[in-house]
Each structure stands twice: as structure tokens, then as C-alpha cells.
Design a protein around this motif. Structure first.
Motif, PDB file in Angstrom:
ATOM      1  N   PHE A  31       0.839  -1.202   0.000  1.00  0.00           N
ATOM      2  CA  PHE A  31       0.000   0.000   0.000  1.00  0.00           C
ATOM      3  C   PHE A  31       0.873   1.251   0.000  1.00  0.00           C
ATOM      4  O   PHE A  31       0.581   2.228  -0.687  1.00  0.00           O
ATOM      5  CB  PHE A  31      -0.941  -0.009   1.200  1.00  0.00           C
ATOM      6  CG  PHE A  31      -1.928   1.123   1.199  1.00  0.00           C
ATOM      7  CD1 PHE A  31      -2.920   1.190   0.247  1.00  0.00           C
ATOM      8  CD2 PHE A  31      -1.856   2.117   2.149  1.00  0.00           C
ATOM      9  CE1 PHE A  31      -3.840   2.231   0.243  1.00  0.00           C
ATOM     10  CE2 PHE A  31      -2.766   3.159   2.156  1.00  0.00           C
ATOM     11  CZ  PHE A  31      -3.756   3.215   1.196  1.00  0.00           C
ATOM     12  N   LYS A  32       1.969   1.214   0.740  1.00  0.00           N
ATOM     13  CA  LYS A  32       2.894   2.352   0.768  1.00  0.00           C
ATOM     14  C   LYS A  32       3.503   2.575  -0.617  1.00  0.00           C
ATOM     15  O   LYS A  32       3.663   3.713  -1.059  1.00  0.00           O
ATOM     16  CB  LYS A  32       3.976   2.127   1.811  1.00  0.00           C
ATOM     17  CG  LYS A  32       3.444   2.216   3.226  1.00  0.00           C
ATOM     18  CD  LYS A  32       4.501   1.869   4.244  1.00  0.00           C
ATOM     19  CE  LYS A  32       3.882   1.802   5.624  1.00  0.00           C
ATOM     20  NZ  LYS A  32       4.811   1.292   6.614  1.00  0.00           N
ATOM     21  N   GLN A  33       3.819   1.489  -1.322  1.00  0.00           N
ATOM     22  CA  GLN A  33       4.332   1.598  -2.695  1.00  0.00           C
ATOM     23  C   GLN A  33       3.297   2.244  -3.598  1.00  0.00           C
ATOM     24  O   GLN A  33       3.616   3.082  -4.433  1.00  0.00           O
ATOM     25  CB  GLN A  33       4.660   0.208  -3.248  1.00  0.00           C
ATOM     26  CG  GLN A  33       6.090  -0.179  -3.202  1.00  0.00           C
ATOM     27  CD  GLN A  33       6.299  -1.490  -3.954  1.00  0.00           C
ATOM     28  OE1 GLN A  33       5.420  -2.348  -4.026  1.00  0.00           O
ATOM     29  NE2 GLN A  33       7.484  -1.639  -4.509  1.00  0.00           N
ATOM     30  N   TYR A  34       2.040   1.827  -3.428  1.00  0.00           N
ATOM     31  CA  TYR A  34       0.962   2.391  -4.245  1.00  0.00           C
ATOM     32  C   TYR A  34       0.812   3.882  -3.962  1.00  0.00           C
ATOM     33  O   TYR A  34       0.645   4.680  -4.883  1.00  0.00           O
ATOM     34  CB  TYR A  34      -0.351   1.654  -3.976  1.00  0.00           C
ATOM     35  CG  TYR A  34      -1.497   2.170  -4.801  1.00  0.00           C
ATOM     36  CD1 TYR A  34      -1.550   1.934  -6.166  1.00  0.00           C
ATOM     37  CD2 TYR A  34      -2.526   2.904  -4.228  1.00  0.00           C
ATOM     38  CE1 TYR A  34      -2.591   2.415  -6.945  1.00  0.00           C
ATOM     39  CE2 TYR A  34      -3.570   3.386  -4.995  1.00  0.00           C
ATOM     40  CZ  TYR A  34      -3.598   3.133  -6.347  1.00  0.00           C
ATOM     41  OH  TYR A  34      -4.617   3.620  -7.106  1.00  0.00           O
ATOM     42  N   LEU A  35       0.895   4.276  -2.711  1.00  0.00           N
ATOM     43  CA  LEU A  35       0.805   5.698  -2.367  1.00  0.00           C
ATOM     44  C   LEU A  35       1.963   6.482  -2.973  1.00  0.00           C
ATOM     45  O   LEU A  35       1.782   7.631  -3.402  1.00  0.00           O
ATOM     46  CB  LEU A  35       0.762   5.884  -0.847  1.00  0.00           C
ATOM     47  CG  LEU A  35      -0.514   5.425  -0.155  1.00  0.00           C
ATOM     48  CD1 LEU A  35      -0.394   5.626   1.352  1.00  0.00           C
ATOM     49  CD2 LEU A  35      -1.735   6.146  -0.695  1.00  0.00           C
ATOM     50  N   ASN A  36       3.145   5.888  -3.025  1.00  0.00           N
ATOM     51  CA  ASN A  36       4.284   6.551  -3.665  1.00  0.00           C
ATOM     52  C   ASN A  36       4.020   6.761  -5.154  1.00  0.00           C
ATOM     53  O   ASN A  36       4.354   7.811  -5.710  1.00  0.00           O
ATOM     54  CB  ASN A  36       5.563   5.733  -3.474  1.00  0.00           C
ATOM     55  CG  ASN A  36       6.105   5.852  -2.072  1.00  0.00           C
ATOM     56  OD1 ASN A  36       5.863   6.827  -1.391  1.00  0.00           O
ATOM     57  ND2 ASN A  36       6.830   4.839  -1.643  1.00  0.00           N
ATOM     58  N   THR A  37       3.406   5.767  -5.799  1.00  0.00           N
ATOM     59  CA  THR A  37       3.055   5.908  -7.213  1.00  0.00           C
ATOM     60  C   THR A  37       2.015   7.018  -7.379  1.00  0.00           C
ATOM     61  O   THR A  37       2.112   7.834  -8.295  1.00  0.00           O
ATOM     62  CB  THR A  37       2.512   4.579  -7.774  1.00  0.00           C
ATOM     63  OG1 THR A  37       3.494   3.566  -7.571  1.00  0.00           O
ATOM     64  CG2 THR A  37       2.203   4.683  -9.251  1.00  0.00           C
ATOM     65  N   LEU A  38       1.032   7.063  -6.498  1.00  0.00           N
ATOM     66  CA  LEU A  38       0.033   8.140  -6.536  1.00  0.00           C
ATOM     67  C   LEU A  38       0.698   9.504  -6.421  1.00  0.00           C
ATOM     68  O   LEU A  38       0.329  10.446  -7.121  1.00  0.00           O
ATOM     69  CB  LEU A  38      -0.981   7.979  -5.396  1.00  0.00           C
ATOM     70  CG  LEU A  38      -2.078   6.950  -5.565  1.00  0.00           C
ATOM     71  CD1 LEU A  38      -2.873   6.829  -4.273  1.00  0.00           C
ATOM     72  CD2 LEU A  38      -2.995   7.318  -6.703  1.00  0.00           C
ATOM     73  N   ALA A  46      -7.030   8.029 -11.904  1.00  0.00           N
ATOM     74  CA  ALA A  46      -6.853   6.866 -11.027  1.00  0.00           C
ATOM     75  C   ALA A  46      -6.633   5.599 -11.850  1.00  0.00           C
ATOM     76  O   ALA A  46      -5.807   4.750 -11.499  1.00  0.00           O
ATOM     77  CB  ALA A  46      -8.060   6.712 -10.121  1.00  0.00           C
ATOM     78  N   ARG A  47      -7.339   5.475 -12.969  1.00  0.00           N
ATOM     79  CA  ARG A  47      -7.175   4.295 -13.829  1.00  0.00           C
ATOM     80  C   ARG A  47      -5.766   4.238 -14.420  1.00  0.00           C
ATOM     81  O   ARG A  47      -5.137   3.180 -14.432  1.00  0.00           O
ATOM     82  CB  ARG A  47      -8.211   4.318 -14.941  1.00  0.00           C
ATOM     83  CG  ARG A  47      -8.082   3.157 -15.895  1.00  0.00           C
ATOM     84  CD  ARG A  47      -9.301   3.032 -16.800  1.00  0.00           C
ATOM     85  NE  ARG A  47      -9.090   2.208 -17.952  1.00  0.00           N
ATOM     86  CZ  ARG A  47      -8.920   0.890 -17.931  1.00  0.00           C
ATOM     87  NH1 ARG A  47      -8.926   0.261 -16.797  1.00  0.00           N
ATOM     88  NH2 ARG A  47      -8.742   0.215 -19.045  1.00  0.00           N
ATOM     89  N   ASN A  48      -5.267   5.363 -14.881  1.00  0.00           N
ATOM     90  CA  ASN A  48      -3.913   5.379 -15.438  1.00  0.00           C
ATOM     91  C   ASN A  48      -2.871   5.087 -14.367  1.00  0.00           C
ATOM     92  O   ASN A  48      -1.886   4.392 -14.624  1.00  0.00           O
ATOM     93  CB  ASN A  48      -3.623   6.715 -16.122  1.00  0.00           C
ATOM     94  CG  ASN A  48      -4.250   6.804 -17.487  1.00  0.00           C
ATOM     95  OD1 ASN A  48      -4.573   5.792 -18.102  1.00  0.00           O
ATOM     96  ND2 ASN A  48      -4.449   8.007 -17.969  1.00  0.00           N
ATOM     97  N   ILE A  49      -3.073   5.604 -13.177  1.00  0.00           N
ATOM     98  CA  ILE A  49      -2.145   5.315 -12.076  1.00  0.00           C
ATOM     99  C   ILE A  49      -2.164   3.827 -11.758  1.00  0.00           C
ATOM    100  O   ILE A  49      -1.109   3.221 -11.528  1.00  0.00           O
ATOM    101  CB  ILE A  49      -2.482   6.160 -10.837  1.00  0.00           C
ATOM    102  CG1 ILE A  49      -2.184   7.630 -11.128  1.00  0.00           C
ATOM    103  CG2 ILE A  49      -1.698   5.686  -9.617  1.00  0.00           C
ATOM    104  CD1 ILE A  49      -2.676   8.590 -10.075  1.00  0.00           C
ATOM    105  N   ASP A  50      -3.349   3.225 -11.758  1.00  0.00           N
ATOM    106  CA  ASP A  50      -3.439   1.784 -11.520  1.00  0.00           C
ATOM    107  C   ASP A  50      -2.682   1.002 -12.593  1.00  0.00           C
ATOM    108  O   ASP A  50      -1.999   0.031 -12.293  1.00  0.00           O
ATOM    109  CB  ASP A  50      -4.894   1.335 -11.478  1.00  0.00           C
ATOM    110  CG  ASP A  50      -5.625   1.814 -10.239  1.00  0.00           C
ATOM    111  OD1 ASP A  50      -4.953   2.242  -9.269  1.00  0.00           O
ATOM    112  OD2 ASP A  50      -6.866   1.771 -10.238  1.00  0.00           O
ATOM    113  N   LEU A  51      -2.799   1.429 -13.844  1.00  0.00           N
ATOM    114  CA  LEU A  51      -2.085   0.762 -14.934  1.00  0.00           C
ATOM    115  C   LEU A  51      -0.570   0.919 -14.789  1.00  0.00           C
ATOM    116  O   LEU A  51       0.185  -0.035 -14.997  1.00  0.00           O
ATOM    117  CB  LEU A  51      -2.548   1.309 -16.283  1.00  0.00           C
ATOM    118  CG  LEU A  51      -3.963   0.929 -16.701  1.00  0.00           C
ATOM    119  CD1 LEU A  51      -4.385   1.726 -17.928  1.00  0.00           C
ATOM    120  CD2 LEU A  51      -4.065  -0.559 -16.969  1.00  0.00           C
TER     121      LEU A  51
END
Length: 77
Positions: A31-38, A46-51
Motif C-alpha cells: 500500500f505504501k508503494q501504491y501511495l508513492n506511485t500516486l 486513477a485508472r492510469n495510475i493503476d495501470l
């Protein structure tokens, strides 16, 4: 048919379980990695960030279709 007390206890149990799962999720490294990507790609949807995250969680830069054609003289398949 369950009594009102049983339904109330069941709802309280569901809420407690959901809270525990949310705490586990927000405390995970993934989750921390995902927040860094955000944080890096906040101007994308949000869809492009998920991709982006799904393809490369460590990505630092991305280029769109047109940019690949003009700036890099490459064709995207």
C-alpha cells in the motif's frame, strides 16, 4: 428470522472485521508503494495510475502515445 439483537451484533462484527482489514491494508508495504506511485503521478487519472502501478511500481516517468511518436520517433504497438 434473527432477532434485532442478533442483527445488531452481526453488523458490529462486520464493522470490526472491516476496520481490521483496512488497518492491515494501510500498514502494508504494498500500500505504501501504491501511495508513492500516486504521489509521483498525481496529475494522471486513477485508472492510469493503476495501470502504471500494475506494470512497474518503481516507475518514475511515463510517456503518452504521441510523445513516443514525436519525441522518441518510436511506434507503440
Amino acid at each position: 428470522m434473527p432477532s434485532k439483537a442478533d442483527v445488531k451484533a452481526w453488523k458490529a462484527q462486520l464493522v470490526a472485521q472491516a476496520e481490521q482489514q483496512i488497518l492491515k491494508l494501510t500498514d502494508s508495504d504494498r500500500f505504501k508503494q501504491y501511495l508513492n506511485t500516486l504521489a509521483k503521478f498525481h496529475h494522471y487519472s486513477a485508472r492510469n495510475i493503476d495501470l502504471i502501478y500494475a506494470q512497474n511500481p518503481q516507475a518514475t516517468q511515463v510517456a503518452g502515445f504521441k510523445q513516443w511518436q514525436t519525441a522518441f520517433n518510436r511506434t507503440v504497438k
